[in-house]
Design a protein around this motif. Sequence first.
Motif, PDB file in Angstrom:
ATOM      1  N   LYS A   1     111.654  99.549 -18.215  1.00 41.65           N
ATOM      2  CA  LYS A   1     110.666  99.109 -19.289  1.00 41.65           C
ATOM      3  C   LYS A   1     109.162  99.612 -18.695  1.00 41.65           C
ATOM      4  O   LYS A   1     108.413 100.333 -19.553  1.00 41.65           O
ATOM      5  N   LEU A   2     108.967  99.462 -17.594  1.00 41.13           N
ATOM      6  CA  LEU A   2     107.636  99.886 -17.091  1.00 41.13           C
ATOM      7  C   LEU A   2     107.321 101.322 -17.017  1.00 41.13           C
ATOM      8  O   LEU A   2     106.558 101.708 -17.279  1.00 41.13           O
ATOM      9  N   LYS A   3     108.486 101.927 -16.921  1.00 39.02           N
ATOM     10  CA  LYS A   3     108.378 103.604 -16.285  1.00 39.02           C
ATOM     11  C   LYS A   3     108.271 103.854 -17.762  1.00 39.02           C
ATOM     12  O   LYS A   3     107.482 105.069 -18.101  1.00 39.02           O
ATOM     13  N   LEU A   4     109.034 103.550 -18.813  1.00 36.15           N
ATOM     14  CA  LEU A   4     108.765 103.998 -20.138  1.00 36.15           C
ATOM     15  C   LEU A   4     107.573 103.574 -20.713  1.00 36.15           C
ATOM     16  O   LEU A   4     106.573 104.545 -21.471  1.00 36.15           O
ATOM     17  N   LEU A   5     106.857 102.411 -20.452  1.00 36.67           N
ATOM     18  CA  LEU A   5     105.457 102.215 -20.790  1.00 36.67           C
ATOM     19  C   LEU A   5     104.416 103.144 -20.320  1.00 36.67           C
ATOM     20  O   LEU A   5     103.686 103.569 -20.982  1.00 36.67           O
ATOM     21  N   ARG A   6     104.660 103.453 -19.015  1.00 33.01           N
ATOM     22  CA  ARG A   6     103.834 104.296 -18.237  1.00 33.01           C
ATOM     23  C   ARG A   6     103.734 105.616 -19.039  1.00 33.01           C
ATOM     24  O   ARG A   6     102.621 106.379 -19.120  1.00 33.01           O
TER      25      ARG A   6
ATOM     26  N   ILE B   1     102.467 104.862 -22.967  1.00 34.37           N
ATOM     27  CA  ILE B   1     101.060 104.242 -23.327  1.00 34.37           C
ATOM     28  C   ILE B   1     100.314 104.550 -22.205  1.00 34.37           C
ATOM     29  O   ILE B   1      98.827 104.213 -22.513  1.00 34.37           O
ATOM     30  N   GLY B   2     100.647 104.937 -21.256  1.00 36.60           N
ATOM     31  CA  GLY B   2      99.617 105.012 -20.155  1.00 36.60           C
ATOM     32  C   GLY B   2      99.360 103.977 -19.006  1.00 36.60           C
ATOM     33  O   GLY B   2     100.254 103.328 -18.398  1.00 36.60           O
ATOM     34  N   ASP B   3      98.189 103.339 -19.371  1.00 39.08           N
ATOM     35  CA  ASP B   3      98.052 102.402 -18.466  1.00 39.08           C
ATOM     36  C   ASP B   3      98.377 101.038 -18.770  1.00 39.08           C
ATOM     37  O   ASP B   3      98.132 100.341 -19.776  1.00 39.08           O
ATOM     38  N   VAL B   4      99.484 100.587 -17.684  1.00 44.02           N
ATOM     39  CA  VAL B   4     100.142  99.268 -18.279  1.00 44.02           C
ATOM     40  C   VAL B   4      99.457  98.030 -17.681  1.00 44.02           C
ATOM     41  O   VAL B   4      99.776  96.703 -18.086  1.00 44.02           O
TER      42      VAL B   4
ATOM     43  N   ILE C   1      98.660  94.688 -30.310  1.00 46.49           N
ATOM     44  CA  ILE C   1      99.292  94.067 -29.182  1.00 46.49           C
ATOM     45  C   ILE C   1      98.896  94.824 -28.229  1.00 46.49           C
ATOM     46  O   ILE C   1      99.219  96.062 -28.089  1.00 46.49           O
ATOM     47  N   THR C   2      98.466  94.377 -26.840  1.00 48.00           N
ATOM     48  CA  THR C   2      98.142  95.259 -25.803  1.00 48.00           C
ATOM     49  C   THR C   2      98.886  94.529 -24.721  1.00 48.00           C
ATOM     50  O   THR C   2      98.809  93.582 -24.490  1.00 48.00           O
ATOM     51  N   MET C   3      99.514  95.494 -23.877  1.00 50.29           N
ATOM     52  CA  MET C   3     100.184  95.318 -22.601  1.00 50.29           C
ATOM     53  C   MET C   3      99.194  95.191 -21.603  1.00 50.29           C
ATOM     54  O   MET C   3      98.575  96.183 -21.248  1.00 50.29           O
ATOM     55  N   LEU C   4      98.962  93.875 -21.123  1.00 52.35           N
ATOM     56  CA  LEU C   4      98.061  93.678 -19.995  1.00 52.35           C
ATOM     57  C   LEU C   4      98.688  93.568 -18.484  1.00 52.35           C
ATOM     58  O   LEU C   4      98.133  93.975 -17.489  1.00 52.35           O
ATOM     59  N   THR C   5      99.919  93.068 -18.635  1.00 52.35           N
ATOM     60  CA  THR C   5     100.514  93.083 -17.323  1.00 52.35           C
ATOM     61  C   THR C   5     102.032  92.989 -17.324  1.00 52.35           C
ATOM     62  O   THR C   5     102.535  92.038 -18.016  1.00 52.35           O
ATOM     63  N   LYS C   6     102.737  93.981 -16.759  1.00 52.61           N
ATOM     64  CA  LYS C   6     104.225  93.974 -16.923  1.00 52.61           C
ATOM     65  C   LYS C   6     104.807  93.112 -15.667  1.00 52.61           C
ATOM     66  O   LYS C   6     104.538  93.526 -14.638  1.00 52.61           O
ATOM     67  N   SER C   7     105.469  92.192 -15.900  1.00 50.46           N
ATOM     68  CA  SER C   7     106.105  91.448 -15.126  1.00 50.46           C
ATOM     69  C   SER C   7     107.373  91.894 -14.699  1.00 50.46           C
ATOM     70  O   SER C   7     108.211  92.336 -15.502  1.00 50.46           O
TER      71      SER C   7
END
Length: 498
Positions: A21-26, A29-32, A135-141
Motif C-alpha cells: 500500500k505504501l508503494k501504491l500511495l507513493r 499521491i506522492g508524499d506519504v 483526508i490526508t495520509m500523514l504517516t503510513k504505519s
Amino acid sequence: MNEKTATASLSSDATEVRAQKLKLLREQIGDVYPAHFHRTMTNAELAAKYESLEPDTETQDVVTVAGRVFSSRNSGMFMDIHDASGKIQIFSHKDTTPEEARALLPMIDIGDIIGVTGIVRRTKRGELTINAKTITMLTKSLLPMPEKWHGLSDIELRYRKRHLDIMTNEESKLRFQQRSRIVSGIRRFMENDGFMEVETPMLHSVYGGATAEPFKTHHNTLKLDMFLRIAPELYLKRTLVSGLTDKVFEINRNFRNEGVSTRHNPEFTMMECYWAYADYEDVMDLVERLFAELALLVHGKTEFTYGDKEISFKGPFRRVAMPDAVKEATGIDFLAMKTDEEARAATRAAGFEVEKDWTWGECLAFVFEEKVEQTLIQPAHVTHFPKDISPFAKEVPGEPRLVERFETYCNTWELGNAFSELNDPEEQRARMVEQLEQAHARGEKAKQLDDEFLDAIDQGMPPAGGLGIGVDRLIMLLTDAPSIRDVILFPARRHKAD
C-alpha cells in the motif's frame, strides 16, 4: 486511484500488505509522510467546544483534526482516530465526502496517522463526528498494531515496546500523564516554598553522597575515569556553602549499579533538597505538606487506594523513634544495652543470624528492617537512626549513639530520607575517612575521598536540614503501580537476545 482498483492485487500477509500500500500511495499521491499539516484543534478541544451540540444536529463549522486510526467500520465509512487528548469519529460517505477522499479509504490501515478536514455534527446516537471533506495520509504505519482491546499481554514486551503499551493501554497512558503532573507538582511546590532549583553534574570524578556501586565511564578528552552520579548531595551542599541560596533543590537522575526489583531500578529519579537554618523536624513538616499536595493533585483528596490498601496522606504523619518502634514490635530494648556484644546477643536471641563484627547500631537497624518495616502501611516518619549507619547526620542531644535522621515510610516502603546535616568540618572529615576505609575493606578500590567537598565544608556550611525523596516510588504509590518499571517510561532491561 479509485476505491475499486486501489487494493486489487495486494498480498495476504498483513505486513506485506502495508508495504505494498505504501508503494501504491507513493506512486499515486506522492508524499506519504508530509512535513506540513496544520490541525485547527485537538480532539479534546473539539469535544469541549461542541459538548452541548444536540443529537442529530449538524453545524456548518469546518475543522481540521489529526490522529492515529484505531478502528475502521463499513470499509472505512466510520473511523475512530485518536490523538494524545482523546478520540473523534470520522464519517466518509458518498453524500458528504468527495470521491477523491473516499478513494483513499482502502489504503488506510489501523495504526495509520491521517488528517481530516470536515463538518462537525452529532449523530442520532450522540456520537460527535466529523463529516470528512478531505483526508490526508500523514504517516503510513508499516506494522500491525496489537489487538486493540487487550493491548500487550506480555509484561516484558510492554516495557520493551513502551510505545505500543501506551498506544493501546489507557491505564499506562494515564499513569505517564500523571507522572508528568506529579514531577511538575513537586517542582512547583518547592519553588512556591522558596527553594531554588539548580543542576549539578551527572559525571563525577569522585563518587559519593550515598553508599552504592557506581557505573563507570571514561572521559576521552580529559583522559579521566568518571562515574555516573549516585547522589547529588555533595554538590548541593557546596551550593549551600556558596550562599547562592538558603533553600536549594534538584530533581535529578541517579545511577546505581545494583539489583533490579519491583522497587529498584538502576536509573531512577530523586528530589533532593537542602534548607539552611532548618533541621530534620522542619523537613518532616515539609514532607507532609508536599505529600498532601501531590495526593490532592492526582486524586483531588488526600486519601487514595493502593492495591487493596486505603492510604491517607493527610498530616500529621505518625512519628516514632527507631529504638521505640523495635521495642514495641519485639520487646527488645536496645537503648538499655551498653555494648555491641549485648546487642548481638539480643539479636541472636530473637532468632536472627548476626555477623561477628556488627555494631549496636547495625543490630538495631537490622531488627527494624526485619520486624518493623513490614508493619508501616500508613505514612510514618521513623526517627533517631543509629549513628553507625548515618555518617552525615548530627547526633541526638544526650544520646550520641543516635542521630537526627528520619526516613518516611508508607506501604512498607522507604519514600524519603532526611537529616539534620552534619556541618562540623573536622567530624565530617573523620566520618568520611572512616567510611572510605570501610569501602576499601569491602573491595571498593575506586572509592576516593572527596577533597573538594571537604574543602568547601572547611569554608563553613550553615546548619541545615537535608532531604532525598524517591520520586519513582512515590509515583508508584500515587498511581497504584505494582512495579517501578510501570512508572519509568523506558526502564532498564536485558538485551532482547538474552
